[in-house]
Each structure stands twice: as C-alpha cells, then as structure tokens.
Design a protein around this motif. Sequence first.
Motif, PDB file in Angstrom:
ATOM      1  N   UNK A 109      -8.217  10.671 -15.268  1.00  0.00           N
ATOM      2  CA  UNK A 109      -9.316   9.716 -15.092  1.00  0.00           C
ATOM      3  C   UNK A 109      -8.783   8.293 -15.193  1.00  0.00           C
ATOM      4  N   UNK A 110      -9.178   7.462 -14.227  1.00  0.00           N
ATOM      5  CA  UNK A 110      -8.866   6.024 -14.235  1.00  0.00           C
ATOM      6  C   UNK A 110     -10.187   5.273 -14.390  1.00  0.00           C
ATOM      7  N   UNK A 111     -10.277   4.437 -15.432  1.00  0.00           N
ATOM      8  CA  UNK A 111     -11.495   3.647 -15.639  1.00  0.00           C
ATOM      9  C   UNK A 111     -11.474   2.414 -14.725  1.00  0.00           C
ATOM     10  N   UNK A 112     -12.588   2.190 -14.070  1.00  0.00           N
ATOM     11  CA  UNK A 112     -12.771   1.015 -13.211  1.00  0.00           C
ATOM     12  C   UNK A 112     -13.913   0.188 -13.819  1.00  0.00           C
ATOM     13  N   UNK A 113     -13.669  -1.113 -14.085  1.00  0.00           N
ATOM     14  CA  UNK A 113     -14.703  -1.891 -14.778  1.00  0.00           C
ATOM     15  C   UNK A 113     -14.601  -3.373 -14.461  1.00  0.00           C
ATOM     16  N   UNK A 114     -15.728  -4.041 -14.615  1.00  0.00           N
ATOM     17  CA  UNK A 114     -15.746  -5.499 -14.505  1.00  0.00           C
ATOM     18  C   UNK A 114     -15.376  -6.170 -15.808  1.00  0.00           C
ATOM     19  N   UNK A 115     -15.187  -5.387 -16.901  1.00  0.00           N
ATOM     20  CA  UNK A 115     -14.770  -5.919 -18.186  1.00  0.00           C
ATOM     21  C   UNK A 115     -13.269  -5.728 -18.386  1.00  0.00           C
ATOM     22  N   UNK A 160       0.845  -1.198   0.000  1.00  0.00           N
ATOM     23  CA  UNK A 160       0.000   0.000   0.000  1.00  0.00           C
ATOM     24  C   UNK A 160       0.881   1.249   0.000  1.00  0.00           C
ATOM     25  N   UNK A 161       0.580   2.165  -0.915  1.00  0.00           N
ATOM     26  CA  UNK A 161       1.253   3.468  -0.936  1.00  0.00           C
ATOM     27  C   UNK A 161       0.279   4.494  -0.371  1.00  0.00           C
ATOM     28  N   UNK A 162       0.644   5.102   0.721  1.00  0.00           N
ATOM     29  CA  UNK A 162      -0.254   6.054   1.387  1.00  0.00           C
ATOM     30  C   UNK A 162      -0.420   7.321   0.551  1.00  0.00           C
ATOM     31  N   UNK A 190      -1.355   1.829  -5.739  1.00  0.00           N
ATOM     32  CA  UNK A 190      -0.230   1.874  -6.673  1.00  0.00           C
ATOM     33  C   UNK A 190      -0.599   2.672  -7.920  1.00  0.00           C
ATOM     34  N   UNK A 191      -1.783   2.429  -8.441  1.00  0.00           N
ATOM     35  CA  UNK A 191      -2.226   3.145  -9.647  1.00  0.00           C
ATOM     36  C   UNK A 191      -2.392   4.638  -9.359  1.00  0.00           C
ATOM     37  N   UNK A 192      -3.005   4.989  -8.223  1.00  0.00           N
ATOM     38  CA  UNK A 192      -3.183   6.397  -7.879  1.00  0.00           C
ATOM     39  C   UNK A 192      -1.834   7.104  -7.751  1.00  0.00           C
ATOM     40  N   UNK A 246       0.946   6.297  -9.231  1.00  0.00           N
ATOM     41  CA  UNK A 246       1.536   6.418 -10.570  1.00  0.00           C
ATOM     42  C   UNK A 246       0.888   7.562 -11.356  1.00  0.00           C
ATOM     43  N   UNK A 247      -0.437   7.665 -11.249  1.00  0.00           N
ATOM     44  CA  UNK A 247      -1.144   8.738 -11.958  1.00  0.00           C
ATOM     45  C   UNK A 247      -0.757  10.110 -11.411  1.00  0.00           C
ATOM     46  N   UNK A 248      -0.575  10.194 -10.089  1.00  0.00           N
ATOM     47  CA  UNK A 248      -0.174  11.470  -9.478  1.00  0.00           C
ATOM     48  C   UNK A 248       1.186  11.934 -10.011  1.00  0.00           C
ATOM     49  N   UNK A 249       2.091  10.966 -10.206  1.00  0.00           N
ATOM     50  CA  UNK A 249       3.425  11.322 -10.691  1.00  0.00           C
ATOM     51  C   UNK A 249       3.378  11.907 -12.090  1.00  0.00           C
TER      52      UNK A 249
END
Length: 573
Positions: free
Chosen positions: A528-534, A448-450, A565-567, A569-572
């Motif tokens: 924007x990060x897409x979140x999906x069940x597909x 976890x990255x705080x 981790x994704x958040x 990376x996106x912030x960077x």
Amino acid sequence: MRRFSKVSEHRFEFSDIIPMAFDDIKILEKFNGYSKASAYITSLLLKKEDVREVLAEVLEILGRASGSSCSYWFERHVGASESIFMKQSAEWHAEGIDPQFGNSWLQNLADRDSYPRWHKKLSTGRIILGCASNFSDEERAILEAKGIKCILIIPIVIRGNFEGFFGFDNCVSNELWRDIEVNLLCSVVGCLAKAFENEKCQKDKIGIQEQLQYLQKMESVGELASGVFHNLRNILAGIITNSQFVSMKYKDNYDIHNNIDNIINQANSGCDLIDDLLQYSLKGTKKEKSIFNLSEVLQETYQIISGIFDKKIEIKKQWPELLLIEGDRPQLSQVFINIFTNARDSMIDGGLLQIEAGEEGDRIAVIVSDTGYGIEEENLKRIFDPFFTTKDAGKGTGLGLSTVRNILEDHHCEIKIHSKPGLGTSFEIYFPLSKTQELSEERILPQVISGKGHKILIVDDDKTFLGPMEEALRKIGYKTESADSGDSSIEKYIACRPDVVLMDRNMPGMGGLTICKHILSLDPEAKIVIVSGYDEEDPDGVNGKIKSLIKDYIVKPFNIAEISQILAKVMEK
C-alpha cells in the motif's frame, strides 16, 4: 512618678509658649496633610482602584499640605512616530494662581529636548529642587515667566523606567521645602509609583491573556489553513493529472503539448507557494537549504515593494549580479519583505528607502536604511520580542521582527540595528559566504518507468483525480481498478488482488488508514502506498504502527514520472 513631678514643678508663662505654639501648629498641619495623603494613597493600593481617577484629589491634598501654589502630574507618552514626550495629565492650583492645564505647550513637551539637564537628573531617579534664581538663565527665564519662585519635581520611576513626574510650584515666596517635607513627598510619590506599577501589572496580565487568545486563534486559523492547503493540493493534483493525461494523449501535437506544459508549470508554482506558506507557518516539512543567488531574491522583493509602496517613498538599490549564499530562499524573501514593510510604516509622509548589498571579507552584507521617525533607545532592546509593537491597536501583531530574528538565527546571520529618533533606522544583516560557489541544480524531473502489466488499485473519492490517474497509468503499462469509498475498495481488493494499492489518506466515512488496516488484516503482504495532500510528518500524516506497514508515502500533487518511480520501487520490494 519622678517624671511627672518634674513637669509639675516647671513653671511656664503663657507669653513664652504662644510663638512656639503657632509655629508647631503650622508644621503639624502640614504633616497631617502629608499623613492624610499617604494614608489615602495606601488605601488606593489596597483597593486597587484606578489611580488616574483620583489623582486630581491627591494633587490637591499634597498641594495644600506642602503649602504649594500649584501641584501637577506629567506623564510620559509615545507618539505615533515613536517620539517620546511629556504631557500634563492633572493639576491643582491654589486660589489666585492661574491654571496651566489648558496650555497646549504643556501637552507636548519633548522628553529630552525641552529640559535636557532636568531630563538627565529625573531619568536617573533624582529630584529637581531650588529657587528660580538658582537655575540657569534659560531655565530661570521660563520659571519667572510663569511666576514660579521655587520648584520641586519628583520623578516617577516604574520598573527602572522614567515614566513621568510630580511637580510642586511656590509662586508666593522663596521659601524652599524642608528636607523632611521633601522626604515625605518623595515617599508619597513612591506610593503612587507603586500604584501605577500595580495598574501596569494588571494591564500586562490582560495583555498576556489577549496574546494567548490571539495565539489560540492563530492556531485554529493554522489548522483551518492546513485543511485548505490540503484541498488546494487535491485540486492542483487533479489539474496536473488531467493535463499530463492530455499531454500523453496528444504528445505529437506541439501546440497542445506546449500549452499543457505551461498549465503544469503554473500548477507546480502553486504547489511551491503552498509549501512555502506551510513552512512559514511551521506546519510544513523543514526544507533543506540550497545555494542560490541572493541578488535575485533582493530584486524580486524590490519589484514587489516598488509596486505597492506609496510613491512618496523613494527606493534606491545597489548590489552586484551575483551573491551566492546557502539558505532557504522563501524564508529570506519573507525577512526582506518584513524589514522593508517596517521601513515603509516609519515614513508616513514619505522618505528614502535605501537597499545595498555586497561582499565584505568572508561575509555578505545587506544594509537597509530609511529616513523614517526612528526608534527610541529603550525600544531598540525590545523590537525583536514577540508581540512588542509601538503601532496602534489592530495595526500590528508585533511578530514581524521576531520572525525575522528567528529566520536569521537559523541562517547563522548577524544582525545590527542603528537608529535615532527623527533620523531614521538602519538594519545591517551579515550572511556567511557560501562554502561552494556553484548554484544548486534545479530539480530534475524523474523519467517515466513503464509498467509491466501489474494491477494497481486506486482508492480516491475525488473523481477529477481518479479517472485521469487511471488513464495515465494505463498509458504507461499498468492495469488499473478504482474505488471511491471504503466498502467498495475492500470489495475490489478481494476481487482483483492488485499488486499495489494507491490509497488516499483522507477518505470520507471509513478513512484511508482504517481501510489500510482492513486490507492488511485480509492480506498482510499487501503493498500500500499512501497518497495525500498532507505532508507525511504533518499531524494529519501517518505515524505509529501503520507507518511501518505501508510501503511508501507520496504528497499530492505529483506527476506521472514520480508515481511511476515509486511503483517500480515498491514492485522490487
């Protein structure tokens, strides 16, 4: 004129022409019968009528024309156990000749065993012709027991395959049919074979249409299944997110923490199952191959079949503890399940299923053998063809072994099949040895990255996911806002200007991608990060211009560490 004058000058005595006339009339009557039969069958071909419905009439015409005591038709059949036999399907007999059509023995003549010499000739398109006295002792005894003095058998060959025969018996005299008569009868039978072939073409056409309908139906089922899997992923996402939130909230309580871990592990197993099913239906993202122990896969499939196969089937197994190969573990599990199931289906009355595996030089061999009813030689060439099956309608799709071949080819395997009717079948599969002798590492969960107080807008209509996700992100240092509709999400974005938007792909009404376009039109720098069940590569994923504008894509369900981790990376960016 000269010709006519010669005829008029020649003198005949009536007594000279009487014997010749009777003989000629007899021959003409025969040939007239042959011509009538040939014309009748030709009309059938033109009308495309059901040949079987008129065969009794055809046999009578041919029988009378050829002066036979009996004429009949035997048709090739495949039994429930794939045994091939000949069955008498129609017969005509002259007056005073005992009918044989009701004879049960003639309804199940073993194709090769009953008359091996005859089968060899007929299957290569050659006729059987002769008097009973000219045949072997065994064959002559059978013919004489039925009162047959002469016999003529003409094979029916359709598309190069021996499919049956027409027979003619003379029970009155030892007079064989003349060569010209045999040729005429062969010609008529050839017309019948063409009629059967046309009929088969029609059935094949109907079969292809049914197969296309089946494929279309399966495609619809696949689309439906894809939607069901998406919903299951959403449900599992809610379970995992809620569980992780509880685990974070009561992290010092060992009992709660341990139970929550079990729940999360079970939910992750459900996710893996969904991935495997999607991959098997060719709707999922193709997985990378890994190094794994084939012995474990064999043991797992053995445990499955030993619990569900009839106890009349004895299962023997032998393999070492470690057999490392590189491949797709779920796909190879499917391969073995399909092969084991085929073996079971061939042993209706019980038998022995033997599974062996081990290293052979630079390969790993897996040998699966059964004591079932075996496969006919002509069917061995077709068992991997899509939709080919010898099972009764509704009991098989003919896709199992076709799938097996495709998977094994993808794994660069060699497969051999040995089978004999009545003796069973053996599958030999040869896998290339793994280039490395180390198992692939188990997936290590990211740390976890705080967060650092950044604002996250979560857009999702599933409140069982939305609430716990907000709480979990707050726990790791983020500020959160949430929206459960398109309009409210745009209003929230304008009001709070979040650093990142987590956008559900399948929002009701406006739709997730449409909401993304609205937000990007307001703020081209929106993250924007897409979140999906597909899956992303799925038809319901993301493509086109919008794909280049979003910052990332994550498939539900996921754990807090993965989204953190994704958040980060996106912030960077």
